[in-house]
Design a protein around this motif. Structure first.
Motif, mmCIF file in Angstrom:
data_model
loop_
_atom_site.group_PDB
_atom_site.id
_atom_site.type_symbol
_atom_site.label_atom_id
_atom_site.label_comp_id
_atom_site.label_asym_id
_atom_site.label_seq_id
_atom_site.Cartn_x
_atom_site.Cartn_y
_atom_site.Cartn_z
ATOM 1 N N TYR A 129 25.467 -10.833 -27.382
ATOM 2 C CA TYR A 129 26.221 -12.080 -27.451
ATOM 3 C C TYR A 129 25.361 -13.221 -26.938
ATOM 4 O O TYR A 129 24.344 -13.009 -26.270
ATOM 5 C CB TYR A 129 27.526 -11.994 -26.631
ATOM 6 C CG TYR A 129 27.276 -12.056 -25.146
ATOM 7 C CD1 TYR A 129 27.232 -13.269 -24.481
ATOM 8 C CD2 TYR A 129 27.040 -10.901 -24.416
ATOM 9 C CE1 TYR A 129 26.968 -13.321 -23.121
ATOM 10 C CE2 TYR A 129 26.786 -10.947 -23.063
ATOM 11 C CZ TYR A 129 26.747 -12.166 -22.421
ATOM 12 O OH TYR A 129 26.469 -12.219 -21.088
ATOM 13 N N THR A 130 25.776 -14.440 -27.250
ATOM 14 C CA THR A 130 25.179 -15.650 -26.688
ATOM 15 C C THR A 130 26.316 -16.550 -26.235
ATOM 16 O O THR A 130 27.457 -16.408 -26.692
ATOM 17 C CB THR A 130 24.303 -16.396 -27.714
ATOM 18 O OG1 THR A 130 25.111 -16.740 -28.845
ATOM 19 C CG2 THR A 130 23.118 -15.555 -28.150
ATOM 20 N N ILE B 93 31.673 -8.316 -34.229
ATOM 21 C CA ILE B 93 31.724 -6.863 -34.158
ATOM 22 C C ILE B 93 32.223 -6.335 -35.510
ATOM 23 O O ILE B 93 33.055 -6.966 -36.161
ATOM 24 C CB ILE B 93 32.636 -6.405 -32.991
ATOM 25 C CG1 ILE B 93 32.564 -4.903 -32.797
ATOM 26 C CG2 ILE B 93 34.041 -6.888 -33.168
ATOM 27 C CD1 ILE B 93 33.201 -4.426 -31.503
ATOM 28 N N ASN B 94 31.691 -5.192 -35.922
ATOM 29 C CA ASN B 94 32.110 -4.591 -37.175
ATOM 30 C C ASN B 94 33.155 -3.515 -36.882
ATOM 31 O O ASN B 94 32.893 -2.563 -36.165
ATOM 32 C CB ASN B 94 30.914 -3.984 -37.913
ATOM 33 C CG ASN B 94 31.285 -3.523 -39.298
ATOM 34 O OD1 ASN B 94 31.963 -2.521 -39.453
ATOM 35 N ND2 ASN B 94 30.839 -4.268 -40.292
ATOM 36 N N LEU C 165 34.346 -8.983 -37.453
ATOM 37 C CA LEU C 165 35.331 -9.759 -36.711
ATOM 38 C C LEU C 165 34.604 -10.577 -35.654
ATOM 39 O O LEU C 165 33.909 -10.023 -34.795
ATOM 40 C CB LEU C 165 36.367 -8.843 -36.038
ATOM 41 C CG LEU C 165 37.391 -9.533 -35.133
ATOM 42 C CD1 LEU C 165 38.267 -10.500 -35.935
ATOM 43 C CD2 LEU C 165 38.238 -8.489 -34.425
ATOM 44 N N LYS C 166 34.747 -11.898 -35.707
ATOM 45 C CA LYS C 166 34.145 -12.791 -34.722
ATOM 46 C C LYS C 166 35.125 -12.931 -33.560
ATOM 47 O O LYS C 166 36.312 -13.214 -33.768
ATOM 48 C CB LYS C 166 33.878 -14.157 -35.363
ATOM 49 C CG LYS C 166 33.351 -15.195 -34.408
ATOM 50 C CD LYS C 166 31.857 -15.197 -34.368
ATOM 51 C CE LYS C 166 31.315 -16.417 -33.650
ATOM 52 N NZ LYS C 166 30.832 -16.144 -32.321
ATOM 53 N N ILE C 167 34.636 -12.681 -32.355
ATOM 54 C CA ILE C 167 35.457 -12.834 -31.150
ATOM 55 C C ILE C 167 34.808 -13.907 -30.285
ATOM 56 O O ILE C 167 33.630 -13.807 -29.934
ATOM 57 C CB ILE C 167 35.585 -11.509 -30.377
ATOM 58 C CG1 ILE C 167 36.161 -10.422 -31.292
ATOM 59 C CG2 ILE C 167 36.461 -11.701 -29.140
ATOM 60 C CD1 ILE C 167 36.258 -9.057 -30.652
ATOM 61 N N ASP C 168 35.579 -14.944 -29.966
ATOM 62 C CA ASP C 168 35.097 -16.059 -29.143
ATOM 63 C C ASP C 168 35.878 -16.112 -27.838
ATOM 64 O O ASP C 168 37.114 -16.041 -27.845
ATOM 65 C CB ASP C 168 35.264 -17.389 -29.890
ATOM 66 C CG ASP C 168 34.329 -17.494 -31.073
ATOM 67 O OD1 ASP C 168 33.113 -17.338 -30.878
ATOM 68 O OD2 ASP C 168 34.823 -17.728 -32.202
ATOM 69 N N PHE D 216 40.410 -13.838 -31.660
ATOM 70 C CA PHE D 216 39.987 -12.740 -32.523
ATOM 71 C C PHE D 216 39.986 -13.195 -33.984
ATOM 72 O O PHE D 216 40.824 -12.772 -34.775
ATOM 73 C CB PHE D 216 40.915 -11.538 -32.337
ATOM 74 C CG PHE D 216 41.162 -11.190 -30.898
ATOM 75 C CD1 PHE D 216 40.154 -10.629 -30.130
ATOM 76 C CD2 PHE D 216 42.376 -11.437 -30.302
ATOM 77 C CE1 PHE D 216 40.362 -10.304 -28.797
ATOM 78 C CE2 PHE D 216 42.601 -11.131 -28.969
ATOM 79 C CZ PHE D 216 41.589 -10.562 -28.219
ATOM 80 N N GLY D 217 39.060 -14.067 -34.328
ATOM 81 C CA GLY D 217 38.994 -14.586 -35.690
ATOM 82 C C GLY D 217 40.343 -15.153 -36.100
ATOM 83 O O GLY D 217 40.953 -15.917 -35.361
ATOM 84 N N SER D 218 40.834 -14.755 -37.260
ATOM 85 C CA SER D 218 42.137 -15.232 -37.737
ATOM 86 C C SER D 218 43.276 -14.283 -37.343
ATOM 87 O O SER D 218 44.403 -14.438 -37.806
ATOM 88 C CB SER D 218 42.101 -15.396 -39.261
ATOM 89 O OG SER D 218 41.826 -14.147 -39.872
#
Length: 128
Positions: free
Chosen positions: A72-73, A87-88, A94-97, A114-116
């Motif tokens: 991560y960054t 993460i796949n 799935l993009k998790i911010d 968790f994305g959408s």
């Protein structure tokens, strides 16, 4: 002549004082190290190991859970922290911010998106 000498001496003293002072070190949290990241979602709470490498306001590292490891960054501005990764899961990315704050006690807490698929909360505590 004495006034000129006194003025020159004062100018030299100010110059020496200005040269000898060092700029203050930026203050803010030091997040370097190993953490336990707890992410809460509709599926319950999940713990993961998180390593943090901080260089100024830039964060990087690895999050490791039962689902695997991912790099991560992120950023740290004052006490505001943000990081994320993709993460796949079963062939779908799935993009998790994460965004939140570093609390006075040194822990982190905030929101996980968790994305959408909705959002949840997170906390992070240093490993001891």
């Amino acid at each position: 002549m004495n006034k000129l000498r006194l003025l020159a001496l004062a100018a030299v003293a100010v110059f020496i004082a200005a040269c000898s002072s060092t700029p203050p070190k930026p203050k803010g949290p030091d997040l370097n190290g190993n953490w336990i990241l707890t992410t809460e979602s509709q599926m319950g709470a999940q713990d993961a190991d998180m390593t943090v490498q901080q260089k100024g306001g830039a964060l990087a590292g690895k999050v490791t859970s039962q689902m695997g490891s991912v790099d991560y960054t992120g950023t740290l501005e004052g006490n505001a922290v943000a990081f994320g990764f993709t993460i796949n899961i079963q062939g779908m990315d799935l993009k998790i911010d994460y965004s939140g704050t570093v609390e006075p006690d040194g822990t982190m807490k905030g929101k996980a998106v968790f994305g959408s698929f909705g959002e949840g909360a997170f906390t992070a505590k240093r490993k001891t």
